[in-house]
Design an enzyme around this catalytic site. Sequence first.
Site, PDB file in Angstrom:
ATOM      1  N   TYR A 125       0.191   2.638  -7.822  1.00  0.00           N
ATOM      2  CA  TYR A 125      -1.053   1.612  -6.477  1.00  0.00           C
ATOM      3  C   TYR A 125      -2.000   1.437  -6.315  1.00  0.00           C
ATOM      4  CZ  TYR A 125      -3.189   0.856  -1.753  1.00  0.00           C
ATOM      5  OH  TYR A 125      -4.318   0.732  -1.523  1.00  0.00           O
ATOM      6  N   LYS A 146      -5.720  -1.244  -7.222  1.00  0.00           N
ATOM      7  CA  LYS A 146      -6.573  -1.279  -7.193  1.00  0.00           C
ATOM      8  C   LYS A 146      -7.277  -1.616  -7.976  1.00  0.00           C
ATOM      9  CE  LYS A 146      -5.840  -1.490  -2.723  1.00  0.00           C
ATOM     10  NZ  LYS A 146      -6.285  -3.138  -1.836  1.00  0.00           N
ATOM     11  N   LYS A 148       1.155  -1.458   0.155  1.00  0.00           N
ATOM     12  CA  LYS A 148      -0.212   0.083   0.082  1.00  0.00           C
ATOM     13  C   LYS A 148       0.920   1.340  -0.152  1.00  0.00           C
ATOM     14  CE  LYS A 148      -0.228   0.315   5.149  1.00  0.00           C
ATOM     15  NZ  LYS A 148      -0.781   1.207   5.785  1.00  0.00           N
ATOM     16  N   SER A 154      -9.930   1.558  -2.033  1.00  0.00           N
ATOM     17  CA  SER A 154      -9.315   2.788  -1.733  1.00  0.00           C
ATOM     18  C   SER A 154     -10.253   4.052  -2.328  1.00  0.00           C
ATOM     19  CB  SER A 154      -7.966   2.740  -1.756  1.00  0.00           C
ATOM     20  OG  SER A 154      -7.907   4.375  -1.501  1.00  0.00           O
TER      21      SER A 154
HETATM   22  P1  NAD Z   1      -1.037  -3.800   6.457  1.00  0.00           P
HETATM   23  O1  NAD Z   1       0.216  -2.597   5.602  1.00  0.00           O
HETATM   24  O2  NAD Z   1      -0.946  -2.947   7.355  1.00  0.00           O
HETATM   25  O3  NAD Z   1      -1.726  -4.996   5.915  1.00  0.00           O
HETATM   26  C1  NAD Z   1      -1.578  -5.643   4.631  1.00  0.00           C
HETATM   27  C2  NAD Z   1      -1.007  -6.871   5.516  1.00  0.00           C
HETATM   28  O4  NAD Z   1      -1.576  -7.601   4.003  1.00  0.00           O
HETATM   29  C3  NAD Z   1      -0.114  -6.924   6.129  1.00  0.00           C
HETATM   30  O5  NAD Z   1      -0.146  -7.602   7.154  1.00  0.00           O
HETATM   31  C4  NAD Z   1       1.388  -8.171   4.653  1.00  0.00           C
HETATM   32  O6  NAD Z   1       1.858  -8.389   5.469  1.00  0.00           O
HETATM   33  C5  NAD Z   1      -0.359  -8.244   4.273  1.00  0.00           C
HETATM   34  N1  NAD Z   1       0.562  -9.489   2.820  1.00  0.00           N
HETATM   35  C6  NAD Z   1       1.300  -8.396   1.822  1.00  0.00           C
HETATM   36  N2  NAD Z   1       0.877  -9.040   0.756  1.00  0.00           N
HETATM   37  C7  NAD Z   1       1.150 -10.162   1.173  1.00  0.00           C
HETATM   38  C8  NAD Z   1       0.893 -11.271   0.172  1.00  0.00           C
HETATM   39  N3  NAD Z   1       0.876 -11.312  -1.169  1.00  0.00           N
HETATM   40  N4  NAD Z   1       0.699 -12.287   0.949  1.00  0.00           N
HETATM   41  C9  NAD Z   1      -0.503 -12.648   2.343  1.00  0.00           C
HETATM   42  N5  NAD Z   1      -0.106 -11.723   3.386  1.00  0.00           N
HETATM   43  C10 NAD Z   1       0.004 -10.629   2.856  1.00  0.00           C
HETATM   44  O7  NAD Z   1      -2.503  -2.582   5.155  1.00  0.00           O
HETATM   45  P2  NAD Z   1      -3.355  -2.157   5.906  1.00  0.00           P
HETATM   46  O8  NAD Z   1      -3.386  -0.329   5.900  1.00  0.00           O
HETATM   47  O9  NAD Z   1      -4.180  -2.694   6.823  1.00  0.00           O
HETATM   48  O10 NAD Z   1      -4.514  -2.303   4.727  1.00  0.00           O
HETATM   49  C11 NAD Z   1      -4.814  -2.717   4.492  1.00  0.00           C
HETATM   50  C12 NAD Z   1      -6.013  -3.238   3.187  1.00  0.00           C
HETATM   51  O11 NAD Z   1      -6.381  -1.944   2.637  1.00  0.00           O
HETATM   52  C13 NAD Z   1      -4.909  -2.946   1.760  1.00  0.00           C
HETATM   53  O12 NAD Z   1      -4.965  -3.469   0.809  1.00  0.00           O
HETATM   54  C14 NAD Z   1      -4.811  -1.704   1.660  1.00  0.00           C
HETATM   55  O13 NAD Z   1      -4.719  -1.393   0.194  1.00  0.00           O
HETATM   56  C15 NAD Z   1      -6.768  -1.274   1.381  1.00  0.00           C
HETATM   57  N6  NAD Z   1      -6.180   0.176   2.093  1.00  0.00           N
HETATM   58  C16 NAD Z   1      -5.890   1.310   3.074  1.00  0.00           C
HETATM   59  C17 NAD Z   1      -5.437   2.343   3.183  1.00  0.00           C
HETATM   60  C18 NAD Z   1      -4.618   2.823   4.478  1.00  0.00           C
HETATM   61  O14 NAD Z   1      -4.750   3.792   4.221  1.00  0.00           O
HETATM   62  N7  NAD Z   1      -3.896   2.004   5.253  1.00  0.00           N
HETATM   63  C19 NAD Z   1      -6.376   2.925   2.252  1.00  0.00           C
HETATM   64  C20 NAD Z   1      -6.679   2.767   1.192  1.00  0.00           C
HETATM   65  C21 NAD Z   1      -7.412   0.469   1.027  1.00  0.00           C
HETATM   66  C1  WQD Z   2      -2.560  13.106   4.049  1.00  0.00           C
HETATM   67  C2  WQD Z   2      -2.281  14.446   4.059  1.00  0.00           C
HETATM   68  C3  WQD Z   2      -0.148  15.226   3.016  1.00  0.00           C
HETATM   69  C4  WQD Z   2       2.207  13.054   5.337  1.00  0.00           C
HETATM   70  C5  WQD Z   2      -2.943   8.138   0.849  1.00  0.00           C
HETATM   71  C6  WQD Z   2      -2.588   6.993  -0.129  1.00  0.00           C
HETATM   72  C7  WQD Z   2      -4.299   6.338  -0.675  1.00  0.00           C
HETATM   73  C8  WQD Z   2      -5.108   5.680   1.044  1.00  0.00           C
HETATM   74  C9  WQD Z   2      -4.531   6.418   2.115  1.00  0.00           C
HETATM   75  C10 WQD Z   2      -4.681   3.846   0.636  1.00  0.00           C
HETATM   76  C11 WQD Z   2      -2.068  15.263   2.434  1.00  0.00           C
HETATM   77  C12 WQD Z   2      -0.687  15.633   4.045  1.00  0.00           C
HETATM   78  C13 WQD Z   2       1.410  13.811   4.880  1.00  0.00           C
HETATM   79  C14 WQD Z   2       2.946  14.464   5.604  1.00  0.00           C
HETATM   80  C15 WQD Z   2       1.857  16.355   5.413  1.00  0.00           C
HETATM   81  N1  WQD Z   2      -3.805   4.768   0.958  1.00  0.00           N
HETATM   82  N2  WQD Z   2       1.090  14.941   4.772  1.00  0.00           N
HETATM   83  N3  WQD Z   2       3.299  15.605   6.178  1.00  0.00           N
HETATM   84  O1  WQD Z   2      -1.848  10.608   0.722  1.00  0.00           O
HETATM   85  O2  WQD Z   2      -4.554  11.118   1.724  1.00  0.00           O
HETATM   86  O3  WQD Z   2      -4.178   8.761   1.089  1.00  0.00           O
HETATM   87  O4  WQD Z   2      -3.404   6.475   2.240  1.00  0.00           O
HETATM   88  O5  WQD Z   2      -5.049   3.537   0.101  1.00  0.00           O
HETATM   89  O6  WQD Z   2      -4.412   5.955  -1.793  1.00  0.00           O
HETATM   90  O7  WQD Z   2      -2.681   8.108  -1.492  1.00  0.00           O
HETATM   91  O8  WQD Z   2      -2.875  10.235   2.940  1.00  0.00           O
HETATM   92  O9  WQD Z   2      -1.613  10.268   5.033  1.00  0.00           O
HETATM   93  O10 WQD Z   2      -0.577  10.446   2.842  1.00  0.00           O
HETATM   94  O11 WQD Z   2      -1.866  12.469   3.502  1.00  0.00           O
HETATM   95  O12 WQD Z   2       0.941  17.249   4.945  1.00  0.00           O
HETATM   96  O13 WQD Z   2       4.137  13.857   5.716  1.00  0.00           O
HETATM   97  O14 WQD Z   2      -1.374  14.695   5.064  1.00  0.00           O
HETATM   98  O15 WQD Z   2      -0.068  15.693   1.957  1.00  0.00           O
HETATM   99  O16 WQD Z   2      -2.734  16.477   2.879  1.00  0.00           O
HETATM  100  P1  WQD Z   2      -3.479   9.877   1.576  1.00  0.00           P
HETATM  101  P2  WQD Z   2      -1.697  10.933   3.575  1.00  0.00           P
END
Ligand code: NAD
Ligand code: WQD
Length: 338
Positions: free
Chosen positions: A150, A154, A85, A125
């Site tokens: 990334y 998705k 991610k 996402s």
């Molecule tokens: P995270 O990295 O904490 O959790 C992902 C988990 O998947 C980890 O435990 C990792 O070890 C495991 N993993 C990765 N690749 C793998 C594989 N090939 N096989 C088995 N396990 C694997 O991330 P998270 O923040 O908990 O995110 C979970 C999901 O939500 C992800 O798909 C991420 O893209 C999505 N997501 C996250 C956010 C965010 O900002 N955290 C936002 C939108 C979507």
């Molecule tokens: C939030 C705000 C930055 C860090 C990302 C991924 C998105 C989703 C969630 C997985 C923005 C500002 C950040 C820093 C800063 N992930 N910022 N200083 O970019 O909205 O989303 O995470 O799906 O796909 O793109 O989240 O927390 O990185 O940023 O000023 O050190 O904080 O510019 O305005 P973002 P973020």
Amino acid sequence: MSKILVTGGAGYIGSHTSLALLQAGFEVVVLDNLSNSSAEALRRVAQITGRAPSFVQADVRDGAMLKEVFAQHPIDTVLHFAGLKAVGESVAQPLRYVDNNVHGSQVLLQAMADAGVFKLVFSSSATVYGEPAQMPIAESCPVGRPTNPYGRSKLMVEDMLRDLAAADQRWRMAILRYFNPVGAHETGLLGEDPRGTPNNLVPYMAQVVVGRLPELAVYGNDYPTADGTGVRDYIHVVDLAEGHLRALQALHFRSGAHVWNLGTGQGYSVLDMIRAFEVASGRPVPYRIAPRRPGDIAICYADPTKARLELDWVARRGLPEMMSDTWRWQHMNPAGYG
Ligand code: NAD
Ligand code: WQD
């Protein structure tokens, strides 16, 4: 009793959701390769709930292993969190993101179909909306062109799910588009523990306040927003976990692939977040204004109406709770899971 397979269940969102599933009485099997997480998270889940999920340390791209897992457990639904991610990393290593996120999902879907398991909840996402044409963003907004590999991974998986649902009516799929997940479990035992320097605002800020990092760089104060800094829809991870349980229920009586935004509908700026974290922690957040980060958009927040109407779900936890739970987690675990 049927079980739920949680891929990526040791990760940040997956561990909080596994906890919510166990508390709701489900049997949980976690499959995770621990590439970005620690088995300690699952021990903490067991400590909080008094029930341990089954754990399989494996890669979601390992079809033979998945076959075995489906043969060993009466799994009826899969929650698919496993994936990479980190946006910047995806720009540098795009093939790794296709392999892990897209190919990994393909292998999982094939194993599910082979095992006759057709219920799936997928972690998508808000990034799939790209540079959104309207704000707030409803699910009816066209998906844009995500600004990085990334995000495109998705969208590729989402398209794959829609194609599959169109081809075979047995599939029941929830595509959940998360906005910005933050916060931690109220016990302070479970939280976000990124490897290396955090990419996201809240974990970065939390590590600054505990002294692991010197100061926060605020990426731009010349955006067309009230204070010039970027605005996002931050959502408490426990609200997000509850959204997954509601999506599971909804799949009982809905076939096909359905998209739901999981956000609060409320936007906060970077400076709002700094102030809220200072209040929650009682400590200053040292910061400086830095140039904009490439690929960032000015404003992004959800229209969460569809989830409210169709899932009977709303995010209940406000910004003070998001920040105080983050602080409790970081303060109790300054080095994360260690
Ligand atoms: P995270 O990295 O904490 O959790 C992902 C988990 O998947 C980890 O435990 C990792 O070890 C495991 N993993 C990765 N690749 C793998 C594989 N090939 N096989 C088995 N396990 C694997 O991330 P998270 O923040 O908990 O995110 C979970 C999901 O939500 C992800 O798909 C991420 O893209 C999505 N997501 C996250 C956010 C965010 O900002 N955290 C936002 C939108 C979507
Ligand atoms: C939030 C705000 C930055 C860090 C990302 C991924 C998105 C989703 C969630 C997985 C923005 C500002 C950040 C820093 C800063 N992930 N910022 N200083 O970019 O909205 O989303 O995470 O799906 O796909 O793109 O989240 O927390 O990185 O940023 O000023 O050190 O904080 O510019 O305005 P973002 P973020």
